[in-house]
Design a protein around this motif. Structure first.
Motif, PDB file in Angstrom:
ATOM      1  N   GLY A  94       0.780  -1.229   0.000  1.00  0.00           N
ATOM      2  CA  GLY A  94       0.000   0.000   0.000  1.00  0.00           C
ATOM      3  C   GLY A  94       0.808   1.272   0.000  1.00  0.00           C
ATOM      4  N   ILE A  95       2.085   1.200  -0.382  1.00  0.00           N
ATOM      5  CA  ILE A  95       2.905   2.418  -0.494  1.00  0.00           C
ATOM      6  C   ILE A  95       2.254   3.350  -1.519  1.00  0.00           C
ATOM      7  CG2 ILE A  95       5.078   3.162  -1.601  1.00  0.00           C
ATOM      8  CD1 ILE A  95       5.670   2.553   1.222  1.00  0.00           C
ATOM      9  N   THR A  96       2.179   4.641  -1.167  1.00  0.00           N
ATOM     10  CA  THR A  96       1.542   5.606  -2.070  1.00  0.00           C
ATOM     11  C   THR A  96       2.571   6.227  -3.014  1.00  0.00           C
ATOM     12  OG1 THR A  96       1.954   7.466  -0.583  1.00  0.00           O
ATOM     13  CG2 THR A  96      -0.103   6.246  -0.243  1.00  0.00           C
ATOM     14  N   MET A  97       2.093   6.863  -4.083  1.00  0.00           N
ATOM     15  CA  MET A  97       2.991   7.553  -5.013  1.00  0.00           C
ATOM     16  C   MET A  97       3.756   8.668  -4.292  1.00  0.00           C
ATOM     17  SD  MET A  97       3.172   6.137  -7.850  1.00  0.00           S
ATOM     18  CE  MET A  97       4.019   7.293  -8.925  1.00  0.00           C
ATOM     19  N   GLU A  98       3.088   9.339  -3.333  1.00  0.00           N
ATOM     20  CA  GLU A  98       3.760  10.412  -2.588  1.00  0.00           C
ATOM     21  C   GLU A  98       4.942   9.871  -1.786  1.00  0.00           C
ATOM     22  OE1 GLU A  98       0.507  10.017  -2.713  1.00  0.00           O
ATOM     23  OE2 GLU A  98      -0.402  11.944  -3.264  1.00  0.00           O
ATOM     24  N   GLU A  99       4.738   8.718  -1.165  1.00  0.00           N
ATOM     25  CA  GLU A  99       5.839   8.121  -0.398  1.00  0.00           C
ATOM     26  C   GLU A  99       6.965   7.659  -1.324  1.00  0.00           C
ATOM     27  OE1 GLU A  99       2.900   5.542   1.545  1.00  0.00           O
ATOM     28  OE2 GLU A  99       4.123   5.769   3.343  1.00  0.00           O
ATOM     29  N   LEU A 100       6.567   7.103  -2.474  1.00  0.00           N
ATOM     30  CA  LEU A 100       7.568   6.644  -3.443  1.00  0.00           C
ATOM     31  C   LEU A 100       8.389   7.838  -3.942  1.00  0.00           C
ATOM     32  CD1 LEU A 100       8.755   4.353  -5.083  1.00  0.00           C
ATOM     33  CD2 LEU A 100       6.919   4.677  -6.763  1.00  0.00           C
ATOM     34  N   GLN A 101       7.700   8.960  -4.154  1.00  0.00           N
ATOM     35  CA  GLN A 101       8.347  10.192  -4.610  1.00  0.00           C
ATOM     36  C   GLN A 101       9.396  10.651  -3.594  1.00  0.00           C
ATOM     37  OE1 GLN A 101       6.127  13.382  -7.215  1.00  0.00           O
ATOM     38  NE2 GLN A 101       5.480  13.527  -5.100  1.00  0.00           N
ATOM     39  N   LEU A 102       9.019  10.647  -2.308  1.00  0.00           N
ATOM     40  CA  LEU A 102       9.966  11.024  -1.253  1.00  0.00           C
ATOM     41  C   LEU A 102      11.076   9.985  -1.133  1.00  0.00           C
ATOM     42  CD1 LEU A 102       7.561  12.301   1.554  1.00  0.00           C
ATOM     43  CD2 LEU A 102       9.268  13.663   0.323  1.00  0.00           C
ATOM     44  N   GLY A 103      10.668   8.697  -1.229  1.00  0.00           N
ATOM     45  CA  GLY A 103      11.629   7.608  -1.075  1.00  0.00           C
ATOM     46  C   GLY A 103      12.688   7.613  -2.173  1.00  0.00           C
TER      47      GLY A 103
END
Ligand SMILES: Nc1nc2c(c(=O)[nH]1)N[C@H]1C(S)=C(S)[C@@H](COP(=O)(O)O)O[C@H]1N2
Ligand SMILES: [Mo]
Length: 356
Positions: free
Chosen positions: A8-17
Motif C-alpha cells: 500500500g505504499i503511495t505515489m507520494e511516499e515513493l516520490q519522497l523515497g
C-alpha cells in the motif's frame, strides 16, 4: 517476476523515497560511513549555493552582529568529531497505520566525521544578550508543509547551543559538504535527532521567546493526534542495528546462509547516555544473549558489537537491542505516534539457515 505486493505504499511516499535514501545495512560494516552511503533527508529542494557570495548572518539579540564568509568560518579554530546522525522518523514505515511521510524502514542513520568550528565561540564573539532564551538556525531552503510556507528552520535553547560539541560544519569525512548534505555550512548537534542539524545555514538569530516555526512548534512532536501539542523530539533514543548475515533474496531481502558459526555484527548508539549493553536474539525476542562491545568512536557516535552465533539449520528471526547507561532499552514493539517519530523498536531480520 512476481505480481504487485500489497504494502500500500503511495505515489507520494515513493516520490519522497526516491529523493531521500537510507544507509544500506551492509554499510554498518564501516565505522565511518562513506559519504554516498550516509542516509539523506531533505524536505524541500536542495539549494544551489555559490561559496563566493554566501554569507552566514549572526544577529537578533546579540551585542555585535556578524556576517561571515566561508573563508571567515574556515579561518576559525577547527574541530573534527565523529557523530552518529539518525532521522527522527527512522522506522516510520513499520508503523501500523503508517503515518504519511518519508517511509523509512530502519536505515535512516549514518556516522560521519564532521569538521567545523565551535558554535559556542561564534556566539560568544557575537555576544548573546542576557534576555536571549533560544537560538534559531535558518536554512536557505524553502517550501510548504502543513499548508504553511516557510524556510527550514529549527531552534535550540541557549544552554544547548552553548554546549562544547555543537559545530558549524563545512566538511564531512574530510571533504567539503556535498550539496545534498548542506553545502557550504550546516549545524551539527551531536546526540540530537537529525531534524536539528540544519543544512545550508543562512542565519543564526538569538530570540527572547521559544521559537514556534513549523518545523519546531508543529512538526517533530510525539503525539497521538494532530490536535495534540505533544512532547517535542530532542535526543536520539537507543537503537542497535545488525548487518544482515548471509546473502539476500533480491525482492524479499530474506537472508540465506549455511549452518555453522556465523559472526553477527552491528552498531549501537544513544543520544541520552553511552550504550552499555547490546543483546541478540535468534527467536524474535523470546530469549536474549549478550553481545561483545567495541569502544565507541566518540561520545556522540555508535559502537560496534559482535556476537558469535552457532547457526543450526532452520528459520530464524534475528533481533538486537541496545541499553544505555541512563537505563533506556529498545522496546520489542513499535510505539505508535501521529508523526511516526522516535520509534526505536528492535530490528527483525528473517534468516534461513541450510545444511552446510
Ligand atoms: N535546511 C535543512 N536542514 C535539514 C533538513 C532540511 O530539509 N532542510 N532536514 C533535516 C532532517 S529531518 C534530517 S534527518 C537531517 C538529514 O541530514 P543528512 O541529509 O545530511 O543525512 O537534516 C536535517 N536538516
Ligand atoms: Mo529527519
Amino acid at each position: 517476476m512476481p505480481i504487485a505486493s500489497n504494502s500500500g505504499i503511495t505515489m507520494e511516499e515513493l516520490q519522497l523515497g526516491g529523493r531521500n535514501h537510507s544507509l544500506p545495512l551492509e554499510g554498518l560494516k564501516h565505522a565511518i560511513t562513506p559519504i554516498g552511503m550516509h542516509y539523506l533527508l531533505t524536505h524541500f529542494d536542495i539549494p544551489l549555493v555559490e561559496a563566493e557570495t554566501w554569507r552566514l548572518e549572526i544577529g537578533g539579540l546579540v551585542a555585535k552582529p556578524l556576517s561571515l564568509s566561508l573563508d571567515d568560518v574556515k579561518a576559525r579554530p577547527a574541530r573534527t568529531l565523529p557523530v552518529t546522525l539518525e532521522c527522527a522518523g527512522n522506522g516510520r514505515a513499520l508503523l501500523e497505520p503508517r503515518p504519511l511521510s518519508q517511509p523509512w524502514l530502519e536505515g535512516a542513520v549514518g556516522t560521519a566525521e564532521w569538521t567545523g568550528t565551535q558554535l559556542a565561540l561564534v556566539l560568544e564573539e557575537a555576544g548573546l544578550a542576557p534576555e536571549a532564551v533560544e537560538v534559531v538556525f535558518t536554512g536557505l531552503d524553502r517550501g510548504i508543509q502543513g499548508e504553511v510556507e516557510h524556510a527550514y528552520e529549527r531552534s535550540l535553547p541557549v544552554a544547548e547551543a552553548l554546549r562544547d560539541e555543537m559545530l558549524l560544519a563545512y566538511e564531512i569525512n574530510g571533504q567539503p559538504l556535498p550539496p545534498q548534505h548542506g553545502f557550504p555550512l550546516r549545524l551539527i548537534v551531536p546526540g540530537w535527532y537529525g531534524m536539528t542539524h540544519v543544512k545550508w545555514l543562512r542565519s543564526i538569530t538569538a530570540v527572547d521567546e521559544p521559537f514556534t516555526g513549523y518545523q519546531q512548534g508543529t512538526a517533530y512532536h510525539v503525539r497521538d493526534s494532530e490536535e495534540e501539542q505533544g512532547e517535542p523530539v530532542t535526543r536520539i533514543r537507543p537503537r542497535s542495528l545488525m548487518v544482515p548475515p548471509g546473502i539476500p533474496e533480491f525482492l524479499s531481502r530474506t537472508r540465506f546462509l549455511p549452518a555453522g558459526p556465523c559472526l553477527l555484527e552491528g552498531r549501537a548508539w544513544s543520544g541520552w547516555a553511552p550504550v552499555e549493553r547490546v543483546e541478540v536474539s535468534a527467536n524474535g525476542g523470546e530469549t536474549w544473549s549478550e553481545a561483545a562491545l567495541d569502544e565507541p568512536l566518540s561520545d556522540f557516535a555508535w559502537r560496534r558489537w559482535t556476537y558469535e552465533w552457532d547457526a543450526a539449520p532452520g528459520e530464524y528471526e534475528l533481533c538486537c537491542r541496545a541499553t544505555d547507561q541512563a537505563g533506556n532499552v529498545q522496546p520489542l514493539g513499535q510505539e505508535w505516534n501521529y508523526d511516526g517519530v522516535c520509534n526505536n523498536s528492535v530490528q527483525r531480520v528473517k534468516v534461513v539457515v541450510s545444511e552446510s
